[in-house]
Design a protein around this motif. Structure first.
Motif, PDB file in Angstrom:
ATOM      1  N   PHE A  52      35.449  44.603  41.023  1.00  0.00           N
ATOM      2  CA  PHE A  52      37.076  44.298  40.378  1.00  0.00           C
ATOM      3  C   PHE A  52      36.503  43.400  39.387  1.00  0.00           C
ATOM      4  O   PHE A  52      36.069  42.345  39.548  1.00  0.00           O
ATOM      5  CB  PHE A  52      37.970  43.747  41.490  1.00  0.00           C
ATOM      6  N   ARG A  53      37.060  43.518  38.232  1.00  0.00           N
ATOM      7  CA  ARG A  53      37.286  42.462  37.194  1.00  0.00           C
ATOM      8  C   ARG A  53      38.299  41.620  37.367  1.00  0.00           C
ATOM      9  O   ARG A  53      39.498  41.975  37.685  1.00  0.00           O
ATOM     10  CB  ARG A  53      37.642  43.250  35.772  1.00  0.00           C
ATOM     11  N   SER A  54      37.786  40.355  37.259  1.00  0.00           N
ATOM     12  CA  SER A  54      38.509  39.213  37.805  1.00  0.00           C
ATOM     13  C   SER A  54      38.411  37.985  36.563  1.00  0.00           C
ATOM     14  O   SER A  54      37.176  38.121  35.999  1.00  0.00           O
ATOM     15  CB  SER A  54      38.215  38.583  39.032  1.00  0.00           C
ATOM     16  N   TYR A  55      39.146  37.179  36.546  1.00  0.00           N
ATOM     17  CA  TYR A  55      39.029  36.050  35.520  1.00  0.00           C
ATOM     18  C   TYR A  55      39.235  34.822  36.358  1.00  0.00           C
ATOM     19  O   TYR A  55      40.188  34.580  37.222  1.00  0.00           O
ATOM     20  CB  TYR A  55      40.040  36.104  34.494  1.00  0.00           C
ATOM     21  N   LEU A  56      38.426  33.577  35.837  1.00  0.00           N
ATOM     22  CA  LEU A  56      38.678  32.405  36.565  1.00  0.00           C
ATOM     23  C   LEU A  56      39.725  31.695  35.606  1.00  0.00           C
ATOM     24  O   LEU A  56      39.892  31.667  34.204  1.00  0.00           O
ATOM     25  CB  LEU A  56      37.428  31.496  35.989  1.00  0.00           C
ATOM     26  N   VAL A  57      40.972  31.319  36.529  1.00  0.00           N
ATOM     27  CA  VAL A  57      41.954  30.914  35.806  1.00  0.00           C
ATOM     28  C   VAL A  57      41.824  29.377  35.572  1.00  0.00           C
ATOM     29  O   VAL A  57      42.228  28.678  34.557  1.00  0.00           O
ATOM     30  CB  VAL A  57      43.290  31.298  36.561  1.00  0.00           C
ATOM     31  N   ARG A 108      40.826  29.190  41.125  1.00  0.00           N
ATOM     32  CA  ARG A 108      42.011  30.283  41.332  1.00  0.00           C
ATOM     33  C   ARG A 108      41.608  31.414  40.591  1.00  0.00           C
ATOM     34  O   ARG A 108      41.068  31.136  39.295  1.00  0.00           O
ATOM     35  CB  ARG A 108      43.257  29.488  40.758  1.00  0.00           C
ATOM     36  N   VAL A 109      41.426  32.564  40.991  1.00  0.00           N
ATOM     37  CA  VAL A 109      41.047  33.728  40.296  1.00  0.00           C
ATOM     38  C   VAL A 109      42.133  34.656  39.986  1.00  0.00           C
ATOM     39  O   VAL A 109      42.941  34.956  41.097  1.00  0.00           O
ATOM     40  CB  VAL A 109      39.876  34.432  40.945  1.00  0.00           C
ATOM     41  N   TRP A 110      42.174  35.427  38.914  1.00  0.00           N
ATOM     42  CA  TRP A 110      43.124  36.465  38.853  1.00  0.00           C
ATOM     43  C   TRP A 110      42.346  37.701  38.661  1.00  0.00           C
ATOM     44  O   TRP A 110      41.470  38.125  37.991  1.00  0.00           O
ATOM     45  CB  TRP A 110      43.769  36.255  37.319  1.00  0.00           C
ATOM     46  N   VAL A 111      42.814  38.806  39.577  1.00  0.00           N
ATOM     47  CA  VAL A 111      42.260  39.960  39.879  1.00  0.00           C
ATOM     48  C   VAL A 111      42.986  40.823  39.017  1.00  0.00           C
ATOM     49  O   VAL A 111      44.363  40.913  38.945  1.00  0.00           O
ATOM     50  CB  VAL A 111      42.145  40.510  41.227  1.00  0.00           C
ATOM     51  N   VAL A 112      42.269  41.569  38.011  1.00  0.00           N
ATOM     52  CA  VAL A 112      42.922  42.221  36.834  1.00  0.00           C
ATOM     53  C   VAL A 112      43.767  43.562  37.329  1.00  0.00           C
ATOM     54  O   VAL A 112      45.120  43.767  37.136  1.00  0.00           O
ATOM     55  CB  VAL A 112      42.127  42.840  35.878  1.00  0.00           C
ATOM     56  N   SER A 113      43.299  44.228  38.403  1.00  0.00           N
ATOM     57  CA  SER A 113      43.753  45.652  38.790  1.00  0.00           C
ATOM     58  C   SER A 113      43.662  45.799  40.113  1.00  0.00           C
ATOM     59  O   SER A 113      43.118  45.150  40.993  1.00  0.00           O
ATOM     60  CB  SER A 113      42.922  46.747  37.885  1.00  0.00           C
TER      61      SER A 113
END
Length: 190
Positions: A145-150, A118-123
């Motif tokens: 895009f900057r993304s984070y692994l949730v 599950r990835v969160w795309v910041v913007s």
């Protein structure tokens, strides 16, 4: 004339210091929460634990449990048949589809390329845009895009053969110099 907020701040700081001075001389007083936390952390050895992990010692680039003092970035290696951009790259986005925003495309791509994560795309806006020259000479717009692994464990789709979690400094060894030059100022190494 000194602003009112500045005078209030100074008066507050003076009151705090007076209270601290009173507490220093009191016997059998209740410890403050920060003092309790310091004792617990000393007792449990929180600050005495090494930052070098088993994954660091083994050189396990697939582990997120490495380089604890740095931020890690996921890069992937395409299989030789499908290789387009270079040996290593960020998880590539899919082709944009009619009716999608760029963010929608990134989120769909993350689900396709990293099905167990599950990835969160910041913007809604890309951090980097550049034009890639394809083999046939055409220009292709690339957006990052900057993304984070949730949550989740990386399991790549079939078009990739390997992945690594790398620091900003390590990334320079893996990526094409042109791409690294475009993204290096957006990456942090802390």
């Amino acid at each position: 004339m000194e602003p009112e907020w500045k005078r209030e701040k100074e008066m507050f700081q003076e009151r705090v210091e007076k209270q601290r001075d009173k507490l220093r001389g009191v016997k059998n007083r209740q410890p403050t929460i920060p003092e309790i936390m310091m004792k617990v952390c000393e007792w449990k050895g929180v600050w005495n634990r090494p930052r070098i992990t088993k994954a660091d010692k083994e050189g396990n680039m697939r582990s997120l449990n490495r380089k604890m003092e740095n931020r890690l970035y996921l890069i992937v290696k395409r299989k030789p048949i499908a290789r387009a951009e270079g040996p290593w790259e960020f998880v590539p986005a899919s082709q944009w589809k009619e009716g999608e925003t760029l963010r929608d495309t990134v989120e769909r791509s993350a689900q396709e390329k990293l099905p167990n994560c599950r990835v969160w795309v910041v913007s809604n806006a890309p951090d980097v845009h550049y034009q890639n020259v394809c083999d046939n000479g055409e220009l292709q717009d690339m957006f990052y895009f900057r993304s984070y692994l949730v949550e989740g464990k990386v399991k790549l789709s079939d078009e990739f053969e390997d992945y690594a979690w790398v620091t900003k400094r390590e990334m320079a060894r893996y990526m094409e110099p042109e791409l690294y030059a475009k993204v290096k100022d957006l990456l942090v190494d802390w």
